[in-house]
Design a protein around this motif. Structure first.
Motif, PDB file in Angstrom:
ATOM      1  N   GLY A   1       0.813  -1.186  -0.233  1.00 47.62           N
ATOM      2  CA  GLY A   1      -0.103  -0.003  -0.005  1.00 47.62           C
ATOM      3  C   GLY A   1       1.022   1.301   0.111  1.00 47.62           C
ATOM      4  N   ASP A   2       0.238   2.347   0.641  1.00 53.45           N
ATOM      5  CA  ASP A   2       0.790   3.578   0.913  1.00 53.45           C
ATOM      6  C   ASP A   2       2.369   3.664   1.390  1.00 53.45           C
ATOM      7  OD1 ASP A   2      -1.251   4.696  -0.146  1.00 53.45           O
ATOM      8  OD2 ASP A   2      -1.631   6.129   1.390  1.00 53.45           O
ATOM      9  N   LEU A   3       2.724   2.555   2.079  1.00 50.80           N
ATOM     10  CA  LEU A   3       3.835   2.411   3.009  1.00 50.80           C
ATOM     11  C   LEU A   3       5.120   1.980   2.122  1.00 50.80           C
ATOM     12  CD1 LEU A   3       4.593   2.671   5.967  1.00 50.80           C
ATOM     13  CD2 LEU A   3       4.323   0.424   6.117  1.00 50.80           C
ATOM     14  N   ALA A   4       4.806   1.545   0.960  1.00 49.22           N
ATOM     15  CA  ALA A   4       5.880   0.949   0.070  1.00 49.22           C
ATOM     16  C   ALA A   4       6.397   1.513  -0.926  1.00 49.22           C
ATOM     17  CB  ALA A   4       5.056  -0.893  -0.254  1.00 49.22           C
ATOM     18  N   THR A   5       7.613   1.306  -1.273  1.00 48.45           N
ATOM     19  CA  THR A   5       8.335   1.732  -2.346  1.00 48.45           C
ATOM     20  C   THR A   5       8.643   0.532  -3.153  1.00 48.45           C
ATOM     21  OG1 THR A   5       9.036   3.931  -1.429  1.00 48.45           O
ATOM     22  CG2 THR A   5       9.995   3.366  -3.296  1.00 48.45           C
ATOM     23  N   PHE A   6       8.360   0.347  -4.373  1.00 47.54           N
ATOM     24  CA  PHE A   6       8.497  -0.977  -5.037  1.00 47.54           C
ATOM     25  C   PHE A   6       8.945  -0.964  -6.338  1.00 47.54           C
ATOM     26  CE2 PHE A   6       4.896  -0.777  -7.867  1.00 47.54           C
ATOM     27  CZ  PHE A   6       3.967   0.293  -7.188  1.00 47.54           C
ATOM     28  N   PRO A   7       9.619  -1.713  -7.067  1.00 51.24           N
ATOM     29  CA  PRO A   7       9.924  -1.762  -8.466  1.00 51.24           C
ATOM     30  C   PRO A   7       8.783  -2.228  -9.082  1.00 51.24           C
ATOM     31  CG  PRO A   7      10.935  -3.725  -7.550  1.00 51.24           C
ATOM     32  CD  PRO A   7      10.075  -3.003  -6.515  1.00 51.24           C
ATOM     33  N   ASN A   8       8.566  -1.285 -10.122  1.00 56.24           N
ATOM     34  CA  ASN A   8       7.186  -1.643 -11.002  1.00 56.24           C
ATOM     35  C   ASN A   8       7.702  -2.396 -12.186  1.00 56.24           C
ATOM     36  OD1 ASN A   8       4.742  -2.053 -12.386  1.00 56.24           O
ATOM     37  ND2 ASN A   8       4.085   0.098 -11.963  1.00 56.24           N
ATOM     38  N   ALA A   9       7.357  -3.630 -12.464  1.00 59.24           N
ATOM     39  CA  ALA A   9       7.892  -4.287 -13.527  1.00 59.24           C
ATOM     40  C   ALA A   9       7.041  -4.058 -14.758  1.00 59.24           C
ATOM     41  CB  ALA A   9       7.343  -5.957 -13.231  1.00 59.24           C
ATOM     42  N   PHE A  10       5.822  -3.323 -14.685  1.00 62.93           N
ATOM     43  CA  PHE A  10       5.216  -2.850 -15.776  1.00 62.93           C
ATOM     44  C   PHE A  10       5.750  -1.737 -16.313  1.00 62.93           C
ATOM     45  CE2 PHE A  10       1.998   0.070 -17.940  1.00 62.93           C
ATOM     46  CZ  PHE A  10       1.610  -0.600 -18.670  1.00 62.93           C
ATOM     47  N   LEU A  11       6.693  -0.967 -15.746  1.00 61.07           N
ATOM     48  CA  LEU A  11       7.384   0.304 -16.168  1.00 61.07           C
ATOM     49  C   LEU A  11       8.750  -0.021 -16.200  1.00 61.07           C
ATOM     50  CD1 LEU A  11       5.658   2.997 -13.801  1.00 61.07           C
ATOM     51  CD2 LEU A  11       5.113   2.091 -15.987  1.00 61.07           C
ATOM     52  N   GLY A  12       9.310  -1.638 -16.455  1.00 60.73           N
ATOM     53  CA  GLY A  12      10.588  -1.769 -16.501  1.00 60.73           C
ATOM     54  C   GLY A  12      11.327  -1.820 -15.121  1.00 60.73           C
ATOM     55  N   GLY A  13      10.684  -1.933 -14.067  1.00 60.67           N
ATOM     56  CA  GLY A  13      11.284  -1.766 -12.820  1.00 60.67           C
ATOM     57  C   GLY A  13      11.417  -0.560 -12.143  1.00 60.67           C
ATOM     58  N   VAL A  14      10.895   0.422 -12.555  1.00 60.53           N
ATOM     59  CA  VAL A  14      11.083   1.668 -12.050  1.00 60.53           C
ATOM     60  C   VAL A  14      10.615   1.789 -10.675  1.00 60.53           C
ATOM     61  CG1 VAL A  14      10.228   4.158 -12.377  1.00 60.53           C
ATOM     62  CG2 VAL A  14      10.937   3.078 -14.264  1.00 60.53           C
ATOM     63  N   SER A  15      11.347   2.369  -9.793  1.00 62.43           N
ATOM     64  CA  SER A  15      11.291   2.452  -8.505  1.00 62.43           C
ATOM     65  C   SER A  15       9.831   3.610  -8.168  1.00 62.43           C
ATOM     66  CB  SER A  15      12.306   2.992  -7.555  1.00 62.43           C
ATOM     67  OG  SER A  15      11.804   3.252  -6.416  1.00 62.43           O
ATOM     68  N   SER A  16       8.734   2.932  -7.495  1.00 66.57           N
ATOM     69  CA  SER A  16       7.571   3.606  -7.533  1.00 66.57           C
ATOM     70  C   SER A  16       6.992   3.687  -6.088  1.00 66.57           C
ATOM     71  CB  SER A  16       6.536   3.075  -8.482  1.00 66.57           C
ATOM     72  OG  SER A  16       6.856   2.889  -9.913  1.00 66.57           O
ATOM     73  N   ARG A  17       6.242   4.747  -5.838  1.00 67.67           N
ATOM     74  CA  ARG A  17       5.262   4.896  -4.481  1.00 67.67           C
ATOM     75  C   ARG A  17       3.976   5.397  -4.814  1.00 67.67           C
ATOM     76  NH1 ARG A  17       3.689   6.734   0.133  1.00 67.67           N
ATOM     77  NH2 ARG A  17       4.562   8.947  -0.111  1.00 67.67           N
ATOM     78  N   VAL A  18       2.959   4.636  -4.877  1.00 71.23           N
ATOM     79  CA  VAL A  18       1.535   4.827  -5.247  1.00 71.23           C
ATOM     80  C   VAL A  18       0.751   5.012  -3.880  1.00 71.23           C
ATOM     81  CG1 VAL A  18      -0.394   4.132  -6.733  1.00 71.23           C
ATOM     82  CG2 VAL A  18       1.939   3.710  -7.298  1.00 71.23           C
ATOM     83  N   GLU A  19       0.067   6.320  -3.795  1.00 67.55           N
ATOM     84  CA  GLU A  19      -0.773   6.589  -2.783  1.00 67.55           C
ATOM     85  C   GLU A  19      -2.252   6.560  -3.227  1.00 67.55           C
ATOM     86  OE1 GLU A  19       0.315  10.427  -1.115  1.00 67.55           O
ATOM     87  OE2 GLU A  19       2.165   9.749  -0.213  1.00 67.55           O
ATOM     88  N   HIS A  20      -2.973   5.573  -3.862  1.00 67.67           N
ATOM     89  CA  HIS A  20      -3.826   5.133  -4.187  1.00 67.67           C
ATOM     90  C   HIS A  20      -4.590   4.020  -3.991  1.00 67.67           C
ATOM     91  CE1 HIS A  20      -4.013   9.083  -6.381  1.00 67.67           C
ATOM     92  NE2 HIS A  20      -2.856   8.856  -6.736  1.00 67.67           N
ATOM     93  N   VAL A  21      -5.892   3.707  -3.898  1.00 66.41           N
ATOM     94  CA  VAL A  21      -6.600   2.686  -3.507  1.00 66.41           C
ATOM     95  C   VAL A  21      -6.417   1.378  -4.194  1.00 66.41           C
ATOM     96  CG1 VAL A  21      -8.864   3.106  -4.500  1.00 66.41           C
ATOM     97  CG2 VAL A  21      -8.824   2.231  -2.295  1.00 66.41           C
ATOM     98  N   ASP A  22      -6.499   1.491  -5.652  1.00 63.12           N
ATOM     99  CA  ASP A  22      -6.349   0.528  -6.497  1.00 63.12           C
ATOM    100  C   ASP A  22      -4.929  -0.369  -6.248  1.00 63.12           C
ATOM    101  OD1 ASP A  22      -7.089  -0.939  -8.776  1.00 63.12           O
ATOM    102  OD2 ASP A  22      -5.277  -0.252  -9.857  1.00 63.12           O
ATOM    103  N   HIS A  23      -3.952   0.472  -5.822  1.00 63.98           N
ATOM    104  CA  HIS A  23      -2.716  -0.260  -5.648  1.00 63.98           C
ATOM    105  C   HIS A  23      -2.561  -0.736  -4.110  1.00 63.98           C
ATOM    106  CE1 HIS A  23       1.314  -0.746  -4.742  1.00 63.98           C
ATOM    107  NE2 HIS A  23       1.489   0.262  -3.491  1.00 63.98           N
ATOM    108  N   ALA A  24      -3.349  -0.042  -3.225  1.00 65.53           N
ATOM    109  CA  ALA A  24      -3.326  -0.692  -1.982  1.00 65.53           C
ATOM    110  C   ALA A  24      -3.737  -2.047  -1.985  1.00 65.53           C
ATOM    111  CB  ALA A  24      -4.155   0.472  -0.905  1.00 65.53           C
TER     112      ALA A  24
END
Ligand code: FDA
Ligand code: NAD
Length: 427
Positions: free
Chosen positions: A296-319
């Motif tokens: 959720g909001d607490l995690a910074t993760f590599p987004n495989a959809f974006l080729g592993g770009v480090s991401s943090r998302v503050e939105h419900v769908d990602h949570a």
């Protein structure tokens, strides 16, 4: 080691991610009593987006919007947690975590042991205290919203102050949604924010213009390019006026502060690797300590959809999705990395927008003349990487999702020539 109780998995937090994680454990057949959830909130996990929409317009109450109704699932109330054997501790804060002995200390439930730990503490609002306005922070009538506990007093204030003046500090999600809700509740609303237009995080000036037009029609005043520098109270300690950096003074009976959120990392920031103010995890939501996960909001993760770009998302769908992916990893059902197509949305008055994909520096926007129907496309050369629609049809909403996922190459000249949203989607 000395824990009062030990669980296979403990979820810290009782928000969106926690609620969807609990459901995923049940769906995958976790044994009764294997999973515990510890939440400092007094109520079962609910769909947080409803707080700044139905809830503050007095049109929705908990448990009516408990998870997982926001995605068309079952409403999980007390009975659901009991019947499915998810041991739930409400109104209980985790006060420390001993990662070596795999135990948590709580304020009300003693010491709890875990084999796997899911950190889902989310984020909290940036407050006036964070902004070094300590005196103003003591005034009554100034609110942030994140949980039922802080939003109910705001709702009470809106009912009590009908016909009076409200101020929204911030021009992002909270500012826009609350300004609309407070207008519907019969208050006269002013917004103040430092940027040249609303929702700088996503909107271009051209896109923002639509929202600013509608808000002006509804009587909402926007003061741009400045910030609140202080607040003055009356003899009862209730706010009556905001002072802005540009020298303006704005009378106000109710103030909502929506100037961003910060992840609740205090329990773990000294012991886990961190990135972008949050817990750094891999594509399977594993932190730097084995068996400890963050979502959720607490995690910074590599987004495989974006080729592993480090991401943090503050939105419900990602949570929701991050929590479900993580549970699948814990139960050995998932070995691939999380590949997330970013999805954000908002609703205000009769407006409703959706965005999928990535942002870039180049956008093409089309709006139907004299209407609120609008689409925007984020481009990299002639490739669409992100897409947006306001007041879209169901078909258009599924088209923007498909576009952002497929990233097609399109005829840019034809898109530029489009005079209506329908023309644009035909390209
Ligand atoms: P979330 O904040 O939901 O949950 C964290 C939980 O952990 C809370 O229950 C908290 O009390 C608990 N906790 C924290 N520390 C603890 C401790 N030490 N011990 C025990 N419990 C602890 N997104 C979107 O896509 N569309 C939308 O329309 C909206 N609208 C919206 C409105 C409002 C008012 C807010 C505040 C937010 C949104 N969002 C949104 C954002 C969305 O709600 C957000 O991204 C998710 O709730 C994040 O889910 P998490 O589970 O990570 O945190
Ligand atoms: P935000 O990041 O959307 O907006 C913050 C805003 O604060 C900026 O736009 C800016 O205008 C303003 N700002 C920054 N510093 C300021 C200052 N010193 N004075 C005045 N204004 C200042 O954050 P938010 O609107 O507070 O939302 C909080 C959290 O809740 C975010 O995580 C957000 O994603 C989430 N949320 C999401 C939705 C949604 O997705 N529809 C709705 C509500 C809340």
């Amino acid at each position: 080691g000395g824990a009062d109780k030990i669980f296979e998995t403990v979820i810290v937090g009782g928000g969106v991610a926690a609620g969807y994680a609990a459901r995923e454990f049940v769906r995958l057949g976790a044994a009764k009593g294997a999973v515990a959830m510890i939440s400092r909130e007094a109520v079962y996990p609910y769909e947080r987006p409803a707080l700044s929409k139905g809830f503050i317009m007095n049109k929705a109450k908990v448990p009516g919007f408990n998870v997982c109704v926001g995605s068309g699932g079952e409403n999980q109330g007390e009975q659901w947690y009991v019947e499915n054997g998810i041991e739930t501790y409400l109104s209980t804060s985790v006060t420390s975590i001993a990662f070596d002995s795999k135990t948590l200390t709580t304020d009300k439930a003693g010491t709890i042991g875990y084999k796997n730990l899911i950190l889902a503490m989310g984020a909290r609002p940036v407050t006036l205290t964070d902004m070094k306005m300590d005196d103003a922070a003591k005034l009554k009538g100034i609110y942030t919203l994140r949980e039922v506990e802080d939003t109910q007093p705001l709702l009470d204030a809106l009912i009590e102050n009908k016909g009076k003046k409200a101020l929204c500090v911030g021009g992002g999600y909270i500012g826009l949604e609350c300004a609309a809700a407070m207008t519907v509740m019969g208050l006269h609303v002013t917004m103040v924010f430092p940027e040249p237009h609303v929702m700088q995080r996503l909107f271009t000036p051209e896109m923002a213009a639509l929202y600013e037009e509608v808000y002006a029609q509804k009587g909402i005043k926007m003061i741009k390019g400045t910030v609140a520098s202080g607040f003055v109270g009356d003899s009862n300690g209730k706010v009556k006026e905001a002072h802005l950096k540009n020298g303006e003074k704005v009378p106000c009976d109710v103030v909502v502060v929506g100037v961003g959120a910060k992840p609740n990392v205090e329990l773990c920031q000294d012991k886990l690797d961190m990135e972008a103010r949050a817990v750094k995890v891999n594509g399977r939501f594993q932190s730097s300590i084995p068996d400890v996960y963050a979502v959720g909001d607490l995690a910074t993760f590599p987004n495989a959809f974006l080729g592993g770009v480090s991401s943090r998302v503050e939105h419900v769908d990602h949570a929701r999705r991050s929590a479900m992916h993580c549970v699948n990893v814990i139960l050995g059902k998932e070995t691939s990395d999380y590949a997330y197509l970013p999805y954000f949305y908002s609703r205000e008055f009769d407006l409703s927008w959706k965005f999928y994909g990535q942002q870039s520096n180049e956008t093409l926007t089309v709006r139907d003349p004299g209407a609120n129907h609008m689409a925007a496309f984020w481009m990299e050369g002639s490739t669409v990487v992100g897409a947006f629609v306001e007041s879209g049809t169901a078909e258009e909403e599924s088209m923007i999702q498909a576009l952002a996922r497929a990233k097609p190459t399109i005829d840019v000249a034809a898109l530029k020539a489009a005079k209506t949203v329908a023309d644009a989607f035909a390209v």
